[in-house]
Design a protein around this motif. Sequence first.
Motif, short mmCIF file in Angstrom:
data_model
loop_
_atom_site.label_atom_id
_atom_site.label_comp_id
_atom_site.label_asym_id
_atom_site.label_seq_id
_atom_site.Cartn_x
_atom_site.Cartn_y
_atom_site.Cartn_z
N ALA A 24 85.43 -94.71 -17.84
CA ALA A 24 86.46 -93.68 -17.99
C ALA A 24 87.86 -94.28 -18.14
O ALA A 24 88.73 -93.66 -18.75
CB ALA A 24 86.44 -92.72 -16.80
N GLU A 25 88.07 -95.50 -17.61
CA GLU A 25 89.40 -96.12 -17.71
C GLU A 25 89.82 -96.32 -19.16
O GLU A 25 90.99 -96.24 -19.49
CB GLU A 25 89.44 -97.49 -17.00
CG GLU A 25 89.17 -97.43 -15.53
CD GLU A 25 87.68 -97.64 -15.21
OE1 GLU A 25 86.88 -97.94 -16.13
OE2 GLU A 25 87.33 -97.50 -14.05
N GLU A 26 88.85 -96.60 -20.04
CA GLU A 26 89.15 -96.84 -21.45
C GLU A 26 88.66 -95.71 -22.34
O GLU A 26 88.47 -95.89 -23.54
CB GLU A 26 88.51 -98.15 -21.92
CG GLU A 26 89.14 -99.40 -21.33
CD GLU A 26 88.42 -99.88 -20.08
OE1 GLU A 26 87.20 -99.66 -19.97
OE2 GLU A 26 89.08 -100.46 -19.22
N SER A 27 88.43 -94.56 -21.78
CA SER A 27 87.86 -93.44 -22.53
C SER A 27 88.95 -92.43 -22.93
O SER A 27 90.10 -92.79 -23.12
CB SER A 27 86.79 -92.77 -21.67
OG SER A 27 86.09 -91.81 -22.40
N THR A 28 88.55 -91.19 -23.02
CA THR A 28 89.46 -90.13 -23.44
C THR A 28 90.50 -89.84 -22.36
O THR A 28 90.30 -90.17 -21.19
CB THR A 28 88.67 -88.83 -23.70
OG1 THR A 28 88.11 -88.38 -22.46
CG2 THR A 28 87.57 -89.05 -24.72
#
Length: 85
Positions: A24-28
């Motif tokens: 999630a850190e590099e997601s949307t």
Amino acid sequence: MLMAHPAVLKDLIAQYEALTLLGAEESTPQARQRLADISYTLCVATGTRDVDMALIAARHRLSGARPEDDSLLLTSASAEQVPAV
């Protein structure tokens, strides 16, 4: 200090772990915001300011450990000397 119910802590930990596992850190932006919200809620629920410390505190509360419980301090050698219950 108010203590969060163990079921709430368990759910928060599960959500945090799922979001971090999914990256999630590099997601949307929505996923990053959800991770930030869960992290904040964990900190509030455990009375900490850091998500890593919040996770430790939450897991400690879920483990059933009590202040007088030294089971986490036992080594494998000393564990052999403790009589089975």
